[in-house]
Write a protein that holds these residues in place. Structure first.
Motif, short mmCIF file in Angstrom:
data_model
loop_
_atom_site.label_atom_id
_atom_site.label_comp_id
_atom_site.label_asym_id
_atom_site.label_seq_id
_atom_site.Cartn_x
_atom_site.Cartn_y
_atom_site.Cartn_z
N ILE A 380 132.46 32.60 31.27
CA ILE A 380 132.71 31.76 32.43
C ILE A 380 131.42 31.40 33.15
O ILE A 380 131.41 30.67 34.12
N LYS A 381 130.26 31.89 32.62
CA LYS A 381 129.07 31.65 33.42
C LYS A 381 128.76 30.16 33.55
O LYS A 381 129.37 29.33 32.89
N ASP A 382 127.84 29.86 34.43
CA ASP A 382 127.48 28.46 34.71
C ASP A 382 128.66 27.62 35.18
O ASP A 382 128.91 26.52 34.67
N ASN A 383 129.39 28.15 36.12
CA ASN A 383 130.40 27.39 36.85
C ASN A 383 130.22 27.71 38.34
O ASN A 383 129.88 28.84 38.68
N PRO A 384 130.44 26.75 39.24
CA PRO A 384 130.25 27.02 40.67
C PRO A 384 131.46 27.73 41.28
O PRO A 384 132.13 27.20 42.16
N LEU A 385 131.72 28.92 40.83
CA LEU A 385 132.95 29.62 41.20
C LEU A 385 132.95 30.08 42.65
O LEU A 385 131.96 30.63 43.13
N ILE A 386 134.04 29.86 43.33
CA ILE A 386 134.18 30.44 44.66
C ILE A 386 135.45 31.29 44.80
O ILE A 386 135.53 32.17 45.63
N GLN A 387 136.43 31.01 43.96
CA GLN A 387 137.67 31.77 44.08
C GLN A 387 138.29 32.00 42.71
O GLN A 387 138.85 31.08 42.14
N LEU A 486 114.96 39.41 43.58
CA LEU A 486 115.08 38.03 43.13
C LEU A 486 116.37 37.90 42.33
O LEU A 486 116.47 38.41 41.23
N SER A 487 117.36 37.27 42.93
CA SER A 487 118.65 37.22 42.26
C SER A 487 119.15 35.78 42.22
O SER A 487 118.76 34.96 43.03
N PRO A 488 120.03 35.48 41.24
CA PRO A 488 120.57 34.12 41.18
C PRO A 488 121.39 33.83 42.43
O PRO A 488 121.87 34.75 43.08
N GLY A 489 121.52 32.59 42.77
CA GLY A 489 122.37 32.24 43.91
C GLY A 489 121.67 32.30 45.25
O GLY A 489 122.28 32.03 46.27
N ALA A 490 120.38 32.65 45.27
CA ALA A 490 119.66 32.67 46.54
C ALA A 490 118.81 31.40 46.67
O ALA A 490 118.58 30.70 45.69
N LEU A 491 118.39 31.13 47.88
CA LEU A 491 117.49 30.00 48.12
C LEU A 491 116.10 30.59 48.37
O LEU A 491 115.95 31.53 49.16
N SER A 639 120.37 21.68 54.86
CA SER A 639 120.96 20.61 54.05
C SER A 639 120.99 21.02 52.58
O SER A 639 121.93 20.70 51.86
N VAL A 640 119.98 21.75 52.13
CA VAL A 640 119.98 22.21 50.74
C VAL A 640 121.12 23.21 50.52
O VAL A 640 121.85 23.14 49.53
N GLU A 645 127.68 22.74 44.70
CA GLU A 645 127.51 23.01 43.27
C GLU A 645 126.40 24.03 43.04
O GLU A 645 126.46 24.85 42.15
N ILE A 646 125.37 23.94 43.90
CA ILE A 646 124.22 24.82 43.70
C ILE A 646 124.43 26.18 44.37
O ILE A 646 124.05 27.21 43.83
N PHE A 647 125.02 26.17 45.54
CA PHE A 647 125.21 27.43 46.27
C PHE A 647 126.69 27.69 46.56
O PHE A 647 127.11 27.69 47.72
N PRO A 648 127.47 27.91 45.51
CA PRO A 648 128.90 28.13 45.74
C PRO A 648 129.17 29.35 46.62
O PRO A 648 130.19 29.41 47.31
N ASN A 649 128.22 30.28 46.64
CA ASN A 649 128.43 31.51 47.42
C ASN A 649 128.79 31.24 48.87
O ASN A 649 129.49 32.01 49.51
#
Ligand SMILES: Nc1nc2c(ncn2[C@@H]2O[C@H](COP(=O)(O)OP(=O)(O)O)[C@@H](O)[C@H]2O)c(=O)[nH]1
Ligand SMILES: [Mg+2]
Length: 1026
Positions: A380-387, A486-491, A639-640, A645-649
């Motif tokens: 399922i990776k590489d999907n903007p999952l929120i729920q 340094l983790s995925p999903g951070a800005l 705004s970023v 899509e980029i930050f579904p978290n």
């Protein structure tokens, strides 16, 4: 042909990163892929028939100058495979009047003497993997022949006489250079299987249509653009391979192939399937991957008997609710499409075992998705999952079920929070910037020496949007622990001081950090901030920003070109025949299998597709005076962050109880909570104990706390207080003698002798990385209250790979004997100490009978900071009698010596390397492999934390090593994962006039697994407070 369906489909997942890749390899490795039942039935029959052969009188022979015994007239099976034969031995003629099967595969035959064709009873002839350019006309005389295999030769045509093989049932002419087939082929009335794949046919050969008995046909990998309208004449065909042709459409008559059960159409240019496709009632498996489907082919929905459906790599965006009709479906692959959501009815596919959804746009999974409990292959990776949130989905269907159950019991809640990481060199202005953003005035200098710090920043009170700001100390001392943050999903914000910046400092101040981030978080989002603008004039600001911008682009271009060159090299090798590659010692991928090359290609492609996303332009700020640019930066970050899509978290939905549990865990001031403390908080949040586990597991995965459900010692406690943990890490990584002493001497009643002692300990720590337990306790005094605290913390530090225990007491602590811990990142002496040289010199010594084994990892872009010390902790459980230097470790695996060496290079032209070496005499070389392989596997596990890192592995030539060559030849490391080649005892080292090297010195006794100890990776520590 077995397993190929699997590979084709699997490859289509593509670019899944190293981990997905390795999962996939182990799947297809498990015995030809468990799928496709119909193919199996047919192959089973063939295998049974070959087994029968077991009752016949057999003779196998090998050797380069083979001669046959004279009295073999009664032999029924003659196996001469794998002999590099250029010519057939004498005696192979019609005198072998009883011969039924002749196996000549994997030789170097250029022609086939016609005398072979006089074997009256021959039933099977296998000539695969030779160099045949033509066949004799007499072949047609083999009137009893039922099976003929000619694959992997150089045939440009088949003699028309082949039509005379009236008994022929299986014909394999795949992987040749055929441009057409003789018309007489249509006369093979009993033919059941025909493999013509991977030739140069430009049209569908019409004579194939006469083969009314044909059950299996493979035409893949030719240049056929269209199928004939009368294709239904193949009325018996059950299995049809039409992969990698150039089909843009199928004729509507195609649907008349009434017997069809399995259909491979992947890698064509299809945009649709014919409307009447539903008439293919017997179809059980269809592969339509890598086509151009934009809409789900509705006609498929009538194929209610379908068991496997592959639609990877198309352009699908909607999956119809009607898929519930596939009540027998076991495999559904939809990866790399544009699917935004799945129909609720998907949960009715109760027989589903494989569900691959990677690389789509899915944000929400249907309710009751957890019902798909039979699914064992899940991507399922590489999907903007929120729920459910990504962290839940990644853990698998049971976790999704628990989440959905919880959501049904409690309200959904959204709490927008995003991790913001400030990185950059020391003094760049990170801490000042953090204080400006958060709204505090920049603090007194004292706050500038704390190490890594975390603060909350309510960036938009109205939207309740909070950033959790990580201020990473730019100091090298923290190299070891920084990557944990340094983790995925951070800005990410990369801060550079414009005052300090000069074009020749680009790499040190900017380029390095981009490499670091890219290696750890491929595809991460970075905003570059130029600070200290108040200290530069306008022109300077402009010029420096422009230069930064320019050099970032340049670095990126160079890196991409490098990777593209690698990709081209791999493609080049793939375009070649394996046989050729396996006989060209000078070629870059000498002996590497196609499968390994494709894996390498997928890795490189993944790295190319997942570059950092660097926002431009450089935003300039000043954190002194009137805070120029701070407002603009805030707006930019907000705004970023809004990009769903980029930050579904930021939008993820949690059960209210889970969120409440998280909040409750923030409050207690203790260092850790027992499971029971945690359970009490759970009850307050409305979670009964049975539901706590999945909530804690989610909180761990998302970096809110640490909870190791798989660790024997740690599973009884929950590390909820990350701020305290970070403070503890800061104590160890400050590397400042005076700060450490201050902590130790804080107690007022210290006499002089004691003070000297403490001095001594600090010195020993900073020089050798050694600390006894009681001193660690003193250092951590404010944070640690009990002995249990201390033990748990050390357990955790070991798990993180920061230190190891030198003399761990086996059962209970031995009174009075101090327990020592070693922090390898503090080791200063460049080489292991003197005694160890006794071991070490053995390795470089020139004992004649001893052979050297050395596996080398090479890192052309970046050697992960902290990798060597962490590795050195990780291997501790595998070795004894170790001695550590800053760059080298000598140790024993049992009785076998090993040396691990890290070689950093000064020049940017050379790569840093890490090598693992051992030695033994040739007959015992397996002991050296046994010593090396577990150590390699540990390294591979650590390297999986760096999914964006490019590195290569090589096996050094033992002959070169023995000669003491300064530049030994390297064999591709891919060979480590391959079986030793059949019938080959030596391979060639091109360095020293084509010297021969025993295969046992290059290939391990059994191939190594690509990704061992997967459970360990899951346990990986994530301090990723998101
Ligand atoms: N004049 C000026 N000084 C700054 C600016 N940002 C930081 N500093 C100073 O530069 C030094 C290093 O800043 P700091 O925030 O500690 O850098 P860090 O190591 O990246 O956290 C401190 O003395 C700050 O006061 C700025 O924009 N302008
Ligand atoms: Mg700072």
């Amino acid at each position: 042909m077995e397993g190929r369906r699997r590979e084709g489909a699997a490859e289509d997942v593509g670019a899944g990163g190293r981990q997905a890749e390795s999962l996939r390899m182990s799947e297809s490795g498990s015995g030809g892929g468990g799928g496709l039942k119909t193919v199996r039935v047919w192959r089973e029959a063939a295998r049974r028939c070959r087994k029968l052969r077991g009752n016949w009188r057999q003779l196998s022979a090998s050797g380069p100058r083979l001669s046959l015994p004279s009295d073999i007239g009664h032999v029924q099976v003659l196996n001469l495979a794998n002999n590099s034969l250029l010519e057939l031995p004498d005696g192979l003629d019609s005198s072998l009047s009883e011969l039924r099967a002749l196996i000549l595969r994997r030789n170097r035959l250029r022609r086939l003497p016609s005398r072979l064709c006089g074997l009256p009873l021959l039933d099977e002839l296998d000539l695969a993997h030779n160099c045949l350019a033509a066949l004799p006309a007499e072949l047609g005389a083999l009137g009893r022949l039922r099976r003929l295999c000619l694959s992997h030769n150089k045939l440009q045509q088949l003699p028309p006489e082949i039509g005379g093989l009236s008994a022929l049932e299986e014909l394999d002419v795949s992987f040749n250079e055929l441009r057409q087939l003789p018309a007489s082929l249509g006369l093979l009335a009993r033919l059941r299987a025909l493999d013509v794949d991977h030739n140069r046919l430009s049209h569908f050969p019409p004579q194939i249509l006469q083969l009314a008995e044909l059950e299996e046909l493979d035409l893949s990998g030719n240049q056929i653009r269209a199928l004939p309208r009368d294709i239904p004449r193949l009325r018996s065909v059950k299995i049809l391979w039409l992969s990698s042709l150039r089909l843009s459409a199928l004729p509507d008559t195609f649907c008349g192939l009434a017997a069809l059960e399995s259909l491979m159409l992947d890698n064509n240019g299809l945009r649709a399937v014919p409307e009447r496709f539903g008439e293919l009632r017997r179809l059980k498996m269809i592969n339509l991957s890598s086509n151009r489907l934009e809409e789900f082919p509705g006609a498929l929905l009538q194929l209610t008997g379908l068991e496997e459906l592959y639609l990877s790599r198309n352009e699908l965006s909607v999956i119809p609710a009607g898929i519930a009709a596939f009540s027998n479906l076991a495999a559904l692959w939809l990866d790399n499409n544009k699917v935004r959501f799945l129909p609720d009815s998907i949960v009715e596919l109760s027989n589903l075992e494989e569900l691959v959804l990677q690389g789509n746009q899915i944000a929400i999974l249907p309710d009751s998705f957890g019902n798909l409990s039979k699914v064992s292959l899940w991507k399922i990776k590489d999907n903007p999952l929120i729920q459910p949130p990504y962290e839940v989905c990644m853990k698998g269907i049971p976790y999704i079920a628990a989440y959905q159950k919880e959501l049904a019991l409690s309200q959904p809640a959204v709490k927008p929070r995003l991790k913001l990481v400030l990185m950059g060199s020391k003094g760049a202005g990170k801490t000042s910037l953090r204080q400006c953003l958060v709204g505090n005035a920049p603090g007194a200098p004292a706050t500038h020496a704390k190490g890594i710090e975390v603060t909350q920043w309510v960036a938009d009170a109205e939207k309740n949007l909070t950033f959790i700001v990580y201020d990473l100390a730019g100091d090298q001392n923290y190299d070891l622990i920084q990557p944990f943050f340094l983790s995925p999903g951070a800005l990410y914000v990369l801060v550079v001081s414009l005052r300090a910046y000069a074009p020749d400092r680009f790499y040190e101040l900017v380029g390095y950090f981009l490499h670091l981030l890219g290696a750890r978080v491929p595809h991460g989002v970075v905003c570059v901030v130029g600070a200290h603008v108040d200290q530069c004039n306008e022109k300077e600001v402009e010029e420096k920003c422009l230069d930064i911008h320019h050099q970032i682009a340049l670095q990126e271009k160079r890196d991409v070109e490098f990777m593209q060159a690698v990709a081209e090299k791999v493609d080049g090798a793939l375009g070649q025949e394996f046989d050729l590659r396996a006989t060209s010692p000078h070629a870059p991928f000498y002996g590497v299998s196609d499968k390994n090359l494709r894996r390498k290609k997928a890795q490189v492609q993944y790295l190319l597709n997942n570059r950092l996303q660097i926002l431009s332009p450089v935003i300039t700020v000043s954190c002194q005076g009137d805070h120029v640019g701070i407002t603009r930066l805030k707006e930019k970050l907000l705004s970023v962050a809004e990009h769903r899509e980029i930050f579904p978290n930021l939008h993820r939905v949690l059960p209210k109880s889970w969120q409440r549990l998280e909040e409750l865990h923030y409050k207690p001031q203790e260092l850790w909570l027992s499971w029971w403390d945690s359970a009490r908080l759970g009850l307050q949040a409305g979670l009964t104990e049975d539901r706590l586990q999945s909530a804690l597991s989610y909180l761990h995965e998302s970096g809110k706390l640490l909870y190791f459900e798989d660790s024997l010692t740690l599973k009884e406690c929950v590390f909820h207080n990350l701020t305290k943990l970070i403070d503890i890490l800061n104590v160890f990584f400050q590397r400042d003698a005076s700060v450490l002493l201050q902590k130790l001497l804080a107690d007022a009643n210290i006499d002089e002798l004691r003070a000297t002692q403490l001095h001594h300990y600090v010195e020993g720590f900073l020089l050798h990385g050694l600390l006894p337990l009681h001193i660690i306790r003193l250092l951590l005094k404010p944070h640690i209250k009990t002995q249990q605290d201390l033990h748990l913390i050390l357990e955790l530090l070991e798990k993180m790979g920061l230190c190891y225990c030198l003399n761990k007491p086996k059962i209970t602590p031995i009174n009075g004997v101090p327990i020592w811990f070693k922090f390898p990142c503090y080791v200063k002496n460049e080489v292991p100490h003197a005694e160890a040289w006794i071991n070490g010199s053995n390795l470089s010594g020139q004992q004649l009978a001893i052979e050297q084994l050395q596996v080398e990892y090479s890192f052309p872009f970046l050697f992960p900071p902290g990798l060597f010390p962490r590795y050195s902790v990780q291997i501790n459980s595998h070795v004894v009698h170790r001695s550590d230097g800053k760059y080298q470790i000598f140790a024993y695996r049992g009785k076998v010596p090993v040396v691990i060496s890290y070689r950093p290079t000064q020049s940017s032209l050379q790569a840093d390397t890490l090598s693992i070496a051992s030695h033994a005499s040739l007959p015992n070389i397996w002991t050296a492999w046994q010593a090396i392989i577990p150590l390699m596997e540990e390294l591979n596990v650590l390297l999986q934390e760096w999914p964006g890192l490019y590195f290569t592995v090589h096996v050094l030539c033992s002959k070169c090593l023995k000669r003491g060559s300064s530049n030994p030849h390297t064999f591709p490391g891919e060979l480590l994962t391959q079986s030793r080649p059949e019938g080959v005892t030596e391979i060639i080292c091109p360095k020293n006039g084509s010297e021969r090297v025993d295969v046992a010195l290059v290939y391990p006794p059994t191939p190594t697994v690509i990704s061992p100890c997967c459970n360990k990776v899951l346990e990986r520590i994530r301090l990723t407070l998101i």
